[in-house]
Enzyme design. Structure first.
Site, PDB file in Angstrom:
ATOM      1  N   LYS A 173      65.064   3.200   3.980  1.00  0.00           N
ATOM      2  CA  LYS A 173      65.716   3.624   2.744  1.00  0.00           C
ATOM      3  C   LYS A 173      66.041   2.398   1.875  1.00  0.00           C
ATOM      4  CE  LYS A 173      70.307   4.269   3.513  1.00  0.00           C
ATOM      5  NZ  LYS A 173      71.571   4.845   3.871  1.00  0.00           N
ATOM      6  N   LYS A 202      71.677  -1.379  -0.133  1.00  0.00           N
ATOM      7  CA  LYS A 202      72.330  -2.632  -0.545  1.00  0.00           C
ATOM      8  C   LYS A 202      72.205  -3.685   0.541  1.00  0.00           C
ATOM      9  CE  LYS A 202      75.993  -0.070  -2.914  1.00  0.00           C
ATOM     10  NZ  LYS A 202      76.716   0.975  -2.173  1.00  0.00           N
ATOM     11  N   LYS A 221      74.425   1.335  11.800  1.00  0.00           N
ATOM     12  CA  LYS A 221      75.145   0.147  11.324  1.00  0.00           C
ATOM     13  C   LYS A 221      75.666  -0.690  12.475  1.00  0.00           C
ATOM     14  CE  LYS A 221      76.033   1.293   6.695  1.00  0.00           C
ATOM     15  NZ  LYS A 221      76.259   0.510   5.566  1.00  0.00           N
TER      16      LYS A 221
HETATM   17  P1  TYM Z   1      76.836   4.553  -0.768  1.00  0.00           P
HETATM   18  O1  TYM Z   1      77.720   3.624  -1.515  1.00  0.00           O
HETATM   19  O2  TYM Z   1      76.012   4.033   0.346  1.00  0.00           O
HETATM   20  O3  TYM Z   1      75.864   5.272  -1.771  1.00  0.00           O
HETATM   21  C1  TYM Z   1      76.347   5.916  -2.949  1.00  0.00           C
HETATM   22  C2  TYM Z   1      75.510   7.145  -3.236  1.00  0.00           C
HETATM   23  O4  TYM Z   1      74.130   6.771  -3.377  1.00  0.00           O
HETATM   24  C3  TYM Z   1      73.328   7.550  -2.501  1.00  0.00           C
HETATM   25  N1  TYM Z   1      72.209   6.728  -2.028  1.00  0.00           N
HETATM   26  C4  TYM Z   1      70.930   7.068  -2.146  1.00  0.00           C
HETATM   27  N2  TYM Z   1      70.322   8.148  -2.675  1.00  0.00           N
HETATM   28  C5  TYM Z   1      68.968   8.183  -2.653  1.00  0.00           C
HETATM   29  N3  TYM Z   1      68.193   7.174  -2.116  1.00  0.00           N
HETATM   30  C6  TYM Z   1      68.776   6.071  -1.582  1.00  0.00           C
HETATM   31  N4  TYM Z   1      68.025   5.096  -1.082  1.00  0.00           N
HETATM   32  C7  TYM Z   1      70.193   5.983  -1.575  1.00  0.00           C
HETATM   33  N5  TYM Z   1      71.065   5.042  -1.125  1.00  0.00           N
HETATM   34  C8  TYM Z   1      72.301   5.525  -1.409  1.00  0.00           C
HETATM   35  C9  TYM Z   1      74.253   7.938  -1.362  1.00  0.00           C
HETATM   36  O5  TYM Z   1      73.790   9.077  -0.684  1.00  0.00           O
HETATM   37  C10 TYM Z   1      75.554   8.174  -2.102  1.00  0.00           C
HETATM   38  O6  TYM Z   1      75.578   9.468  -2.649  1.00  0.00           O
HETATM   39  N6  TYM Z   1      79.923   7.039   2.227  1.00  0.00           N
HETATM   40  C11 TYM Z   1      79.463   6.954   0.855  1.00  0.00           C
HETATM   41  C12 TYM Z   1      80.565   6.735  -0.141  1.00  0.00           C
HETATM   42  C13 TYM Z   1      81.645   7.743  -0.053  1.00  0.00           C
HETATM   43  C14 TYM Z   1      81.574   9.106  -0.460  1.00  0.00           C
HETATM   44  C15 TYM Z   1      82.842   9.659  -0.180  1.00  0.00           C
HETATM   45  C16 TYM Z   1      80.569   9.882  -1.029  1.00  0.00           C
HETATM   46  C17 TYM Z   1      82.881   7.530   0.440  1.00  0.00           C
HETATM   47  N7  TYM Z   1      83.606   8.663   0.363  1.00  0.00           N
HETATM   48  C18 TYM Z   1      83.115  10.992  -0.444  1.00  0.00           C
HETATM   49  C19 TYM Z   1      80.864  11.219  -1.302  1.00  0.00           C
HETATM   50  C20 TYM Z   1      82.116  11.763  -1.011  1.00  0.00           C
HETATM   51  C21 TYM Z   1      78.500   5.769   0.772  1.00  0.00           C
HETATM   52  O7  TYM Z   1      78.559   4.841   1.521  1.00  0.00           O
HETATM   53  O8  TYM Z   1      77.663   5.816  -0.276  1.00  0.00           O
END
Ligand code: TYM
Length: 335
Positions: free
Chosen positions: A198, A201, A115
């Site tokens: 991947k 967003k 990032k």
């Molecule tokens: P975020 O918002 O990027 O994504 C949310 C969830 O979606 C999954 N994900 C994917 N899974 C499969 N293929 C993809 N292309 C893909 N893109 C996203 C992510 O693995 C995630 O499970 N840091 C986290 C949010 C967070 C969090 C936490 C998660 C904050 N605190 C505590 C678990 C526990 C994030 O940015 O996810």
């Protein structure tokens, strides 16, 4: 069993978020109810401004993401659904854990490197410290299981390291080590334009990402135009070899159909993408269309969604308070 997971409200949810995370949450919440545990799903709004986001956008995405989660099956009667900012203990715990986390550990985090890119000096301190807040999110509730996509695995390993060091440094058995639950069906959904990246967003190409807010026509169009190769689909998974685009589309089909890639190849092996892509488009519209319609309906009355989040936050605050207090006590803080 205590299941905890979150999602960042930096935009509306996409197919990767749904298949990699939210779909698992919906299944898990029933297991948890059956076992008498808790499942907690939150909108990680405190994580969002680590990269600039306009305030109006952040607040509307928070409600949209909450509505999408409910529309996809997260049931506020079974799970605690809230936004992180309403539970100040997340921030307080993150600070306490900052004193335990090591700079060397954070330096290894690949998401920060990706990032921040070449502009590391210009990245926010929050972006660098992001994984410590994430550790706080799960350790605060003594989460046993954290269902996420594969991209979050490294962050959860860090949470385990922080928990282990805290317990060791202070001679307590306070934090539970959270186990990541990586979706078997869809650990990493890739972009529809470039299967080496991947689905995310932040991808600038609209065509590469299927959003849960997309119209039926848009969903179908994105699948019909997805990048593929000219070959026919093989009969077995082994024969797929390094055909990354084909593998990605088959994975999406299998995950949406609650099936597996071998079974999908049983049906489509020997056929071309001319037959497979329209079938995938129809399946995706059939599965995602009703979620979008329900989300739009829920957003008609934003105050109802806000009420769900307020109620969830109250429950989360009650669960967080004793763990935060034990942590402060262990450190000798007088609060
Ligand atoms: P975020 O918002 O990027 O994504 C949310 C969830 O979606 C999954 N994900 C994917 N899974 C499969 N293929 C993809 N292309 C893909 N893109 C996203 C992510 O693995 C995630 O499970 N840091 C986290 C949010 C967070 C969090 C936490 C998660 C904050 N605190 C505590 C678990 C526990 C994030 O940015 O996810």
């Amino acid at each position: 069993m205590r299941v905890v997971s979150g999602i960042k409200p930096t935009g509306n949810l996409h197919l990767g978020n749904y298949l990699g995370a939210v779909k698992q949450w919906v299944t898990l919440q029933d297991d948890v109810v059956a076992q008498g545990g808790e499942s907690m799903f939150f909108i990680a709004d405190l994580h969002a401004p680590t990269e600039w986001i306009a305030p109006a956008e952040l607040s509307s995405h928070t409600l949209e993401v909450a509505a999408t989660m409910i529309a996809a099956g997260v049931d506020p009667a079974k799970s605690i659904l809230f936004n992180q900012a309403r539970v100040p203990a997340h921030s307080e715990m993150a600070w306490l854990l900052n004193t335990v986390a090591r700079v060397g550990w954070l330096n290894r985090m690949t998401q920060f490197k990706d990032k921040a890119g070449k502009n590391r000096e210009g990245a926010s301190v929050g972006l660098y410290d992001y994984p410590v807040l994430m550790a706080a999110d799960v350790l605060l509730y003594n989460a046993t299981h954290v269902p996420v996509g594969e991209d979050q695995k490294q962050h959860l390993e860090l949470a385990r390291d922080i928990a282990t060091k805290f317990n060791g440094d202070y001679g307590v058995d306070l934090f539970t080590l959270p186990a990541p639950l990586i979706s078997k069906a869809a650990p990493r959904i890739m972009s529809l334009r470039d299967a080496s990246a991947k689905m995310s967003k932040s991808n600038p190409s609209e065509q590469s990402v299927v959003k849960l807010i997309d119209s039926d026509d848009t969903i179908a169009d994105k699948f019909r135009k997805a990048k593929t190769d000219p070959d026919l689909l093989p009969a077995t998974v082994d024969e797929l070899g390094d055909r990354a685009e084909a593998r990605n589309l088959l994975t999406i089909y299998a995950a949406l159909a609650d099936s597996d890639v071998a079974t999908v190849l049983g049906e489509y092996g020997g056929k071309g993408f001319g037959a497979f892509k329209p079938a995938l488009a129809d399946l995706a519209v059939a599965k995602l269309g009703p979620i979008r319609d329900e989300m739009v309906r829920l957003l008609d009355d934003r105050s109802a969604v806000t009420a769900v989040l307020r109620d969830g936050a109250e429950k989360a605050r009650a669960l967080a308070a004793p763990v935060l207090k034990r942590t402060q006590d262990a450190m000798g803080l007088q609060v």
